[in-house]
Scaffold this active site. Structure first.
Site, short mmCIF file in Angstrom:
data_model
loop_
_atom_site.label_atom_id
_atom_site.label_comp_id
_atom_site.label_asym_id
_atom_site.label_seq_id
_atom_site.Cartn_x
_atom_site.Cartn_y
_atom_site.Cartn_z
N LYS A 181 0.91 -1.27 0.10
CA LYS A 181 0.00 -0.07 -0.15
C LYS A 181 0.95 1.32 -0.07
O LYS A 181 1.81 1.40 0.59
CB LYS A 181 -0.92 0.03 1.12
CG LYS A 181 -1.91 0.94 1.26
CD LYS A 181 -3.33 0.37 0.91
CE LYS A 181 -4.37 1.44 0.91
NZ LYS A 181 -5.62 1.00 0.02
N GLU B 271 -6.32 -2.31 -11.69
CA GLU B 271 -7.16 -1.80 -10.53
C GLU B 271 -7.56 -0.31 -10.62
O GLU B 271 -7.15 0.38 -11.55
CB GLU B 271 -6.47 -2.09 -9.20
CG GLU B 271 -5.07 -1.46 -8.86
CD GLU B 271 -4.46 -1.75 -7.98
OE1 GLU B 271 -4.83 -2.29 -6.96
OE2 GLU B 271 -3.21 -1.52 -7.81
#
Ligand SMILES: *Cc1c(COP(=O)(O)O)cnc(C)c1O
Length: 169
Positions: A25, A58
């Site tokens: 992340k 994504e």
């Protein structure tokens, strides 16, 4: 949640894994934000980015899933392995719905029966239009509906949560 998101596939490429590891992340969001503005210009609400191979990756803060002939597929490479993505695998296993990680083409999304996205911020969320065209019937599909309900119902599963008690103010 009631009518599903309208997304556009952008030509903005998701930064390649050798440059920034997408499985961590991170705050490198220039590609995601540039893609988002691209999608706004196309009249959509959110964006799906492709990877350098041209397959789908994504979007800004979410993983992507397609449903075709009862099988659920999510992009395998170049994405954050989101915890909600993992929860979708778990919920599919529980409900005997086949779910695999594989390459997902733009064509596969355009011709899917259903599509949805996953994120901690909203759980399982329907995606009903892509580049202005309906995905499947353009309505929220039955497997998406089932997984959305299963996701929220799992919050009541004692084996999956730790109750935090706060003292009275
Ligand atoms: C946060 C995020 C997700 C979703 O991950 P969850 O752990 O399910 O919240 C997917 N893709 C990107 C790029 C993200 O930043």
């Amino acid at each position: 949640m009631q009518r599903g998101l309208h997304a556009a596939i952008s030509d903005v490429v998701r930064i390649p894994p050798p440059s920034v590891d997408p499985t961590i992340k991170n705050y490198h969001w220039l590609d995601l934000i540039t893609g988002l503005y691209d999608a706004y210009n196309k009249g959509a609400e959110t964006v799906i980015l492709k990877d350098a191979n041209g397959t789908l990756a994504e979007g800004p803060g979410f993983n992507l899933f397609t449903v075709k002939n009862g099988c659920v597929t999510t992009p395998e490479h170049g994405v954050l392995l989101g915890i909600t993505r993992q929860t979708v695998f778990d919920l599919c296993a529980l409900h005997q719905i086949p779910c695999t990680a594989a390459a997902v083409s733009s064509e596969a999304l355009r011709t899917a029966d259903e599509a949805f996205i996953s994120s901690t911020a909203g759980g399982v969320m329907p995606l009903t239009r892509i580049n202005g065209d309906p995905i499947g019937t353009g309505n929220i599909g039955p497997i998406t509906q089932l997984l959305t309900e299963a996701y929220w119902n799992s919050h009541a599963d004692a084996s999956l949560r730790s109750v935090v008690s706060y003292p009275d103010p």
